[in-house]
Write a protein that holds these residues in place. Sequence first.
Motif, PDB file in Angstrom:
ATOM      1  N   ALA A  86     -49.184  24.042 -99.669  1.00 41.60           N
ATOM      2  CA  ALA A  86     -49.888  22.611 -99.585  1.00 41.60           C
ATOM      3  C   ALA A  86     -49.095  21.625-100.351  1.00 41.60           C
ATOM      4  O   ALA A  86     -48.433  22.004-101.690  1.00 41.60           O
ATOM      5  CB  ALA A  86     -51.108  22.875-100.351  1.00 41.60           C
ATOM      6  N   GLU A  87     -48.993  20.647-100.038  1.00 39.87           N
ATOM      7  CA  GLU A  87     -48.214  19.456-100.462  1.00 39.87           C
ATOM      8  C   GLU A  87     -48.435  19.238-101.990  1.00 39.87           C
ATOM      9  O   GLU A  87     -47.306  18.946-102.965  1.00 39.87           O
ATOM     10  CB  GLU A  87     -48.365  18.224 -99.925  1.00 39.87           C
ATOM     11  CG  GLU A  87     -47.183  16.933-100.261  1.00 39.87           C
ATOM     12  CD  GLU A  87     -47.333  15.857 -99.292  1.00 39.87           C
ATOM     13  OE1 GLU A  87     -46.527  14.822 -99.657  1.00 39.87           O
ATOM     14  OE2 GLU A  87     -47.977  15.816 -98.323  1.00 39.87           O
ATOM     15  N   GLU A  88     -49.586  19.146-102.406  1.00 39.94           N
ATOM     16  CA  GLU A  88     -50.027  19.034-103.674  1.00 39.94           C
ATOM     17  C   GLU A  88     -49.451  19.898-104.761  1.00 39.94           C
ATOM     18  O   GLU A  88     -49.580  19.679-106.075  1.00 39.94           O
ATOM     19  CB  GLU A  88     -51.455  18.721-103.815  1.00 39.94           C
ATOM     20  CG  GLU A  88     -52.544  19.986-103.389  1.00 39.94           C
ATOM     21  CD  GLU A  88     -52.725  19.855-101.917  1.00 39.94           C
ATOM     22  OE1 GLU A  88     -53.815  20.559-101.688  1.00 39.94           O
ATOM     23  OE2 GLU A  88     -52.117  19.219-101.331  1.00 39.94           O
ATOM     24  N   GLU A  89     -49.129  21.204-104.392  1.00 47.99           N
ATOM     25  CA  GLU A  89     -48.744  22.046-105.207  1.00 47.99           C
ATOM     26  C   GLU A  89     -47.237  22.306-105.299  1.00 47.99           C
ATOM     27  O   GLU A  89     -46.484  23.090-106.034  1.00 47.99           O
ATOM     28  CB  GLU A  89     -49.002  23.539-104.439  1.00 47.99           C
ATOM     29  CG  GLU A  89     -50.628  23.724-104.575  1.00 47.99           C
ATOM     30  CD  GLU A  89     -51.137  25.240-104.082  1.00 47.99           C
ATOM     31  OE1 GLU A  89     -50.412  25.684-103.254  1.00 47.99           O
ATOM     32  OE2 GLU A  89     -52.160  25.553-104.716  1.00 47.99           O
ATOM     33  N   LEU A  90     -46.709  21.349-104.586  1.00 47.37           N
ATOM     34  CA  LEU A  90     -45.139  21.378-104.813  1.00 47.37           C
ATOM     35  C   LEU A  90     -44.669  21.124-106.072  1.00 47.37           C
ATOM     36  O   LEU A  90     -43.435  21.986-106.654  1.00 47.37           O
ATOM     37  CB  LEU A  90     -44.367  20.239-103.733  1.00 47.37           C
ATOM     38  CG  LEU A  90     -44.052  20.813-102.530  1.00 47.37           C
ATOM     39  CD1 LEU A  90     -44.029  19.559-101.355  1.00 47.37           C
ATOM     40  CD2 LEU A  90     -43.093  21.777-102.008  1.00 47.37           C
ATOM     41  N   PRO A  91     -45.108  20.110-106.762  1.00 44.70           N
ATOM     42  CA  PRO A  91     -44.600  20.024-108.092  1.00 44.70           C
ATOM     43  C   PRO A  91     -44.714  21.142-109.225  1.00 44.70           C
ATOM     44  O   PRO A  91     -43.787  21.300-110.141  1.00 44.70           O
ATOM     45  CB  PRO A  91     -45.440  18.628-108.559  1.00 44.70           C
ATOM     46  CG  PRO A  91     -45.993  18.211-107.357  1.00 44.70           C
ATOM     47  CD  PRO A  91     -46.049  19.210-106.378  1.00 44.70           C
ATOM     48  N   THR A  92     -45.559  21.807-109.031  1.00 44.59           N
ATOM     49  CA  THR A  92     -45.798  23.111-109.894  1.00 44.59           C
ATOM     50  C   THR A  92     -45.222  24.802-109.265  1.00 44.59           C
ATOM     51  O   THR A  92     -45.403  25.495-110.274  1.00 44.59           O
ATOM     52  CB  THR A  92     -47.009  23.169-110.731  1.00 44.59           C
ATOM     53  OG1 THR A  92     -48.102  23.546-109.285  1.00 44.59           O
ATOM     54  CG2 THR A  92     -47.403  22.037-111.101  1.00 44.59           C
ATOM     55  N   ALA A  93     -44.946  24.611-108.055  1.00 46.12           N
ATOM     56  CA  ALA A  93     -44.602  25.556-107.368  1.00 46.12           C
ATOM     57  C   ALA A  93     -43.252  26.077-107.688  1.00 46.12           C
ATOM     58  O   ALA A  93     -42.432  25.403-108.056  1.00 46.12           O
ATOM     59  CB  ALA A  93     -44.871  25.598-105.834  1.00 46.12           C
ATOM     60  N   THR A  94     -42.965  27.525-107.743  1.00 41.22           N
ATOM     61  CA  THR A  94     -41.548  28.019-107.840  1.00 41.22           C
ATOM     62  C   THR A  94     -41.231  28.897-106.658  1.00 41.22           C
ATOM     63  O   THR A  94     -41.938  29.916-106.316  1.00 41.22           O
ATOM     64  CB  THR A  94     -41.627  29.003-109.376  1.00 41.22           C
ATOM     65  OG1 THR A  94     -41.996  27.994-110.501  1.00 41.22           O
ATOM     66  CG2 THR A  94     -40.074  29.436-109.306  1.00 41.22           C
ATOM     67  N   LEU A  95     -39.914  28.675-106.013  1.00 42.25           N
ATOM     68  CA  LEU A  95     -39.703  29.407-105.111  1.00 42.25           C
ATOM     69  C   LEU A  95     -38.602  30.638-105.660  1.00 42.25           C
ATOM     70  O   LEU A  95     -37.487  30.230-106.533  1.00 42.25           O
ATOM     71  CB  LEU A  95     -38.890  28.613-104.053  1.00 42.25           C
ATOM     72  CG  LEU A  95     -38.024  29.436-103.173  1.00 42.25           C
ATOM     73  CD1 LEU A  95     -39.000  30.225-101.873  1.00 42.25           C
ATOM     74  CD2 LEU A  95     -37.296  28.373-102.074  1.00 42.25           C
ATOM     75  N   THR A  96     -38.683  31.830-105.325  1.00 44.61           N
ATOM     76  CA  THR A  96     -37.656  32.843-105.820  1.00 44.61           C
ATOM     77  C   THR A  96     -37.095  33.379-104.529  1.00 44.61           C
ATOM     78  O   THR A  96     -37.556  33.905-103.546  1.00 44.61           O
ATOM     79  CB  THR A  96     -38.451  34.077-106.670  1.00 44.61           C
ATOM     80  OG1 THR A  96     -39.069  33.370-107.533  1.00 44.61           O
ATOM     81  CG2 THR A  96     -37.453  35.008-106.909  1.00 44.61           C
ATOM     82  N   LEU A  97     -35.532  33.325-104.529  1.00 42.67           N
ATOM     83  CA  LEU A  97     -34.725  33.836-103.288  1.00 42.67           C
ATOM     84  C   LEU A  97     -34.198  35.078-103.809  1.00 42.67           C
ATOM     85  O   LEU A  97     -33.723  35.093-104.887  1.00 42.67           O
ATOM     86  CB  LEU A  97     -33.910  32.868-102.821  1.00 42.67           C
ATOM     87  CG  LEU A  97     -34.572  31.649-102.206  1.00 42.67           C
ATOM     88  CD1 LEU A  97     -33.368  30.515-101.838  1.00 42.67           C
ATOM     89  CD2 LEU A  97     -35.417  31.982-101.028  1.00 42.67           C
ATOM     90  N   THR A  98     -34.779  36.459-103.103  1.00 40.38           N
ATOM     91  CA  THR A  98     -34.207  37.438-103.705  1.00 40.38           C
ATOM     92  C   THR A  98     -33.183  38.242-102.688  1.00 40.38           C
ATOM     93  O   THR A  98     -33.626  38.285-101.353  1.00 40.38           O
ATOM     94  CB  THR A  98     -35.160  38.402-103.913  1.00 40.38           C
ATOM     95  OG1 THR A  98     -35.902  37.801-104.933  1.00 40.38           O
ATOM     96  CG2 THR A  98     -34.556  39.718-104.408  1.00 40.38           C
ATOM     97  N   LEU A  99     -31.967  38.534-102.834  1.00 43.56           N
ATOM     98  CA  LEU A  99     -30.968  39.214-101.939  1.00 43.56           C
ATOM     99  C   LEU A  99     -31.191  40.650-101.984  1.00 43.56           C
ATOM    100  O   LEU A  99     -30.859  41.156-103.338  1.00 43.56           O
ATOM    101  CB  LEU A  99     -29.675  38.725-102.094  1.00 43.56           C
ATOM    102  CG  LEU A  99     -28.778  39.501-101.456  1.00 43.56           C
ATOM    103  CD1 LEU A  99     -28.865  39.165 -99.796  1.00 43.56           C
ATOM    104  CD2 LEU A  99     -27.140  39.128-101.772  1.00 43.56           C
ATOM    105  N   ARG A 100     -31.636  41.385-101.296  1.00 43.78           N
ATOM    106  CA  ARG A 100     -31.817  42.962-101.120  1.00 43.78           C
ATOM    107  C   ARG A 100     -31.038  43.659-100.407  1.00 43.78           C
ATOM    108  O   ARG A 100     -30.537  43.244 -99.257  1.00 43.78           O
ATOM    109  CB  ARG A 100     -33.293  43.239-100.755  1.00 43.78           C
ATOM    110  CG  ARG A 100     -34.227  42.745-102.008  1.00 43.78           C
ATOM    111  CD  ARG A 100     -35.658  43.033-101.453  1.00 43.78           C
ATOM    112  NE  ARG A 100     -36.729  42.603-102.512  1.00 43.78           N
ATOM    113  CZ  ARG A 100     -36.832  43.301-103.518  1.00 43.78           C
ATOM    114  NH1 ARG A 100     -36.588  44.730-103.814  1.00 43.78           N
ATOM    115  NH2 ARG A 100     -38.005  42.819-104.518  1.00 43.78           N
TER     116      ARG A 100
END
Length: 282
Positions: A86-100
């Motif tokens: 949701a757009e309102e969650e963008l400011p507090t969200a964290t994306l984790t990209l993991t290479l496996r």
Amino acid sequence: METWNPEKAASWNQAPKLHYCLDYDRQKAELFVTRLEAVTSNHDGGCDCYVQGSVANRTGSVEAQTALKKRQLHTTWEEGLVLPLAEEELPTATLTLTLRTCDRFSRHSVAGELCLGLDGTSVPLGAAQWGELKTSAKEPSAGAGEVLLSISYLPAANRLLVVLIKAKNLHSNQSKELLGKDVSVKVTLKHQARKLKKKQTKRAKHKINPVWNEMIMFELPDDLLQASSVELEVLGQDESGQSCVLGHCSLGLHTSGSERSHWEEMLKNPRRQIAMWHQLHL
């Protein structure tokens, strides 16, 4: 970072790097991760690799991952990741990209990960860039080590075969002396909660990475296979010669992760030996 040469950097003995581009579709409320590329060294292991993305927000987390690609020093994915957010969650969200990475025994390892804030300032949307993946020194020694085994079922003979191949990174919280003793594996066959039979391998001339290459066979009717399971206990010896559990794991449909998928693969492929690594638990 965009002028950095991945082919040249692939020969460096450095942390792996990931190329990515973030975009957000406000109408669909979806985060897109595209233009994925990874640069690894010859030391990162695994014959295949994939990128997993997860977004943590106030309500929990969502995940997506690419398909497996044959690992090269410079690996490129044509596909991207789509994560609902949701757009309102963008400011507090964290994306984790993991290479496996993944080896031929379906053992999945983390080559490195990258944590990105989605507030639009730390990582601009629409801009492609390289990021250095953080590697964890804790992962190889997490838990109590790992064990490699194969399982197969012979329907005509009503036999379940368990081959204990080897273990790696065994350690004990109780005493370092335990790792100077020989190590064996106790295998228990269960049907639902009832123990049917247990057998034990010979003692391997230990170290942290013992090798058994020993087959254990159980008689098991075909109609009991679905609801059965196999429990493994890796046993060391204390100073008085008493057995001490260094780690355990359980395979069956009541479990999850690789322990369940291993059992499912065996059910789908009668007479075929299926080998996988499994994390041992304390």
